[in-house]
Design a protein around this motif. Structure first.
Motif, mmCIF file in Angstrom:
data_model
loop_
_atom_site.group_PDB
_atom_site.id
_atom_site.type_symbol
_atom_site.label_atom_id
_atom_site.label_comp_id
_atom_site.label_asym_id
_atom_site.label_seq_id
_atom_site.Cartn_x
_atom_site.Cartn_y
_atom_site.Cartn_z
ATOM 1 N N PRO A 119 37.037 51.135 37.550
ATOM 2 C CA PRO A 119 37.824 51.339 36.322
ATOM 3 C C PRO A 119 38.684 52.601 36.385
ATOM 4 O O PRO A 119 39.820 52.605 35.907
ATOM 5 N N GLN A 120 38.154 53.650 37.000
ATOM 6 C CA GLN A 120 38.926 54.886 37.142
ATOM 7 C C GLN A 120 40.170 54.658 37.991
ATOM 8 O O GLN A 120 41.231 55.215 37.707
ATOM 9 N N SER A 121 40.027 53.840 39.038
ATOM 10 C CA SER A 121 41.179 53.584 39.908
ATOM 11 C C SER A 121 42.257 52.820 39.149
ATOM 12 O O SER A 121 43.447 53.030 39.377
ATOM 13 N N MET A 122 41.858 51.951 38.254
ATOM 14 C CA MET A 122 42.825 51.181 37.485
ATOM 15 C C MET A 122 43.485 52.033 36.405
ATOM 16 O O MET A 122 44.681 51.913 36.155
ATOM 17 N N GLU A 123 42.705 52.877 35.768
ATOM 18 C CA GLU A 123 43.216 53.656 34.644
ATOM 19 C C GLU A 123 44.059 54.845 35.070
ATOM 20 O O GLU A 123 45.104 55.117 34.481
ATOM 21 N N ASP A 124 43.600 55.596 36.081
ATOM 22 C CA ASP A 124 44.305 56.839 36.417
ATOM 23 C C ASP A 124 44.292 57.146 37.916
ATOM 24 O O ASP A 124 44.265 58.306 38.317
ATOM 25 N N SER A 125 44.329 56.117 38.729
ATOM 26 C CA SER A 125 44.325 56.254 40.200
ATOM 27 C C SER A 125 43.138 57.066 40.688
ATOM 28 O O SER A 125 43.232 57.795 41.674
ATOM 29 N N CYS A 126 42.016 56.933 39.987
ATOM 30 C CA CYS A 126 40.753 57.557 40.389
ATOM 31 C C CYS A 126 40.924 59.077 40.556
ATOM 32 O O CYS A 126 40.577 59.651 41.590
ATOM 33 N N SER A 127 41.453 59.700 39.524
ATOM 34 C CA SER A 127 41.787 61.128 39.592
ATOM 35 C C SER A 127 40.595 62.027 39.879
ATOM 36 O O SER A 127 40.768 63.120 40.407
ATOM 37 N N LYS A 128 39.391 61.582 39.579
ATOM 38 C CA LYS A 128 38.200 62.386 39.842
ATOM 39 C C LYS A 128 37.581 62.091 41.208
ATOM 40 O O LYS A 128 36.598 62.680 41.587
ATOM 41 N N CYS A 129 38.175 61.167 41.937
ATOM 42 C CA CYS A 129 37.653 60.769 43.247
ATOM 43 C C CYS A 129 38.254 61.637 44.346
ATOM 44 O O CYS A 129 39.370 62.133 44.224
ATOM 45 N N SER A 130 37.499 61.747 45.441
ATOM 46 C CA SER A 130 38.047 62.392 46.632
ATOM 47 C C SER A 130 39.053 61.434 47.272
ATOM 48 O O SER A 130 39.103 60.241 46.942
ATOM 49 N N GLU A 131 39.836 61.937 48.210
ATOM 50 C CA GLU A 131 40.786 61.077 48.918
ATOM 51 C C GLU A 131 40.056 59.945 49.634
ATOM 52 O O GLU A 131 40.518 58.808 49.643
ATOM 53 N N LYS A 132 38.918 60.241 50.236
ATOM 54 C CA LYS A 132 38.132 59.221 50.945
ATOM 55 C C LYS A 132 37.648 58.156 49.970
ATOM 56 O O LYS A 132 37.725 56.955 50.266
ATOM 57 N N GLN A 133 37.173 58.548 48.797
ATOM 58 C CA GLN A 133 36.710 57.576 47.807
ATOM 59 C C GLN A 133 37.854 56.686 47.341
ATOM 60 O O GLN A 133 37.676 55.486 47.141
ATOM 61 N N LYS A 134 39.032 57.249 47.181
ATOM 62 C CA LYS A 134 40.200 56.453 46.785
ATOM 63 C C LYS A 134 40.492 55.379 47.827
ATOM 64 O O LYS A 134 40.768 54.229 47.482
ATOM 65 N N ILE A 135 40.421 55.760 49.089
ATOM 66 C CA ILE A 135 40.665 54.802 50.178
ATOM 67 C C ILE A 135 39.603 53.703 50.162
ATOM 68 O O ILE A 135 39.926 52.520 50.286
ATOM 69 N N LEU A 136 38.340 54.092 49.991
ATOM 70 C CA LEU A 136 37.250 53.107 49.960
ATOM 71 C C LEU A 136 37.455 52.102 48.845
ATOM 72 O O LEU A 136 37.355 50.889 49.060
ATOM 73 N N VAL A 137 37.737 52.580 47.657
ATOM 74 C CA VAL A 137 37.901 51.696 46.502
ATOM 75 C C VAL A 137 39.117 50.799 46.676
ATOM 76 O O VAL A 137 39.047 49.585 46.441
ATOM 77 N N ALA A 138 40.223 51.371 47.088
ATOM 78 C CA ALA A 138 41.440 50.570 47.253
ATOM 79 C C ALA A 138 41.250 49.476 48.302
ATOM 80 O O ALA A 138 41.671 48.335 48.099
ATOM 81 N N LYS A 139 40.597 49.822 49.405
ATOM 82 C CA LYS A 139 40.384 48.820 50.459
ATOM 83 C C LYS A 139 39.455 47.708 50.001
ATOM 84 O O LYS A 139 39.691 46.534 50.313
ATOM 85 N N VAL A 140 38.402 48.031 49.268
ATOM 86 C CA VAL A 140 37.483 46.983 48.832
ATOM 87 C C VAL A 140 38.139 46.105 47.754
ATOM 88 O O VAL A 140 37.961 44.892 47.746
ATOM 89 N N ILE A 141 38.928 46.707 46.870
ATOM 90 C CA ILE A 141 39.652 45.911 45.869
ATOM 91 C C ILE A 141 40.631 44.971 46.571
ATOM 92 O O ILE A 141 40.696 43.779 46.253
ATOM 93 N N LEU A 142 41.389 45.493 47.515
ATOM 94 C CA LEU A 142 42.363 44.674 48.248
ATOM 95 C C LEU A 142 41.674 43.545 49.000
ATOM 96 O O LEU A 142 42.147 42.399 48.990
ATOM 97 N N ALA A 143 40.545 43.828 49.637
ATOM 98 C CA ALA A 143 39.816 42.789 50.380
ATOM 99 C C ALA A 143 39.315 41.696 49.441
ATOM 100 O O ALA A 143 39.409 40.504 49.758
ATOM 101 N N ILE A 144 38.791 42.076 48.296
ATOM 102 C CA ILE A 144 38.324 41.072 47.320
ATOM 103 C C ILE A 144 39.513 40.243 46.844
ATOM 104 O O ILE A 144 39.429 39.011 46.742
ATOM 105 N N LYS A 145 40.612 40.911 46.573
ATOM 106 C CA LYS A 145 41.821 40.220 46.107
ATOM 107 C C LYS A 145 42.291 39.182 47.135
ATOM 108 O O LYS A 145 42.691 38.084 46.778
#
Length: 123
Positions: free
Chosen positions: A64-90
């Protein structure tokens, strides 16, 4: 005495592992996204139709954080992890993606920021 109690509570809260931004520095997301069974298990966790591992629960908080505000509280690595798993599911599980998107992005209100997030971190 109250000061000691407050300091103890602050120390415990500050030491929680879920707040450790380096916890996932060595997490191999390719192992998840290249294994359909494992990816489906994560997806089921995210859409609340399956059990969650501790890692799945963390990802579930970041989505939800990635959708709302590009995961502003996440580290760069966490952003990559979330984006890749979302893209793979998509790409792999259209029905699951539709459920996930509706759950965390009702009515498509975060489409623009989500697409920008995936474009920046998912490849």
């Amino acid at each position: 005495m109250k000061l000691i109690l407050v300091l103890a509570i602050v120390a415990v809260v500050a030491a929680r592992p879920e707040d450790d931004l380096s916890r996932y520095d060595n997490f191999d997301i390719d192992e998840v996204i290249n294994n359909k069974r494992l990816l489906k298990a994560y997806m089921d966790c995210f859409i609340e139709t399956g059990k969650c591992t501790p890692e799945g629960n963390d990802f579930k908080k970041w989505i939800p954080q990635s959708m709302e505000d590009s995961c502003s509280k996440c580290s760069e690595k966490q952003k990559i992890l979330v984006a890749k798993v979302i893209l793979a599911i998509k790409e792999e599980y259209n029905d699951g993606w539709l459920k996930l998107n509706e759950l965390y992005n009702p009515g498509g209100k975060y489409d623009t920021s989500l697409n920008a997030f995936i474009e920046k971190y998912g490849h």
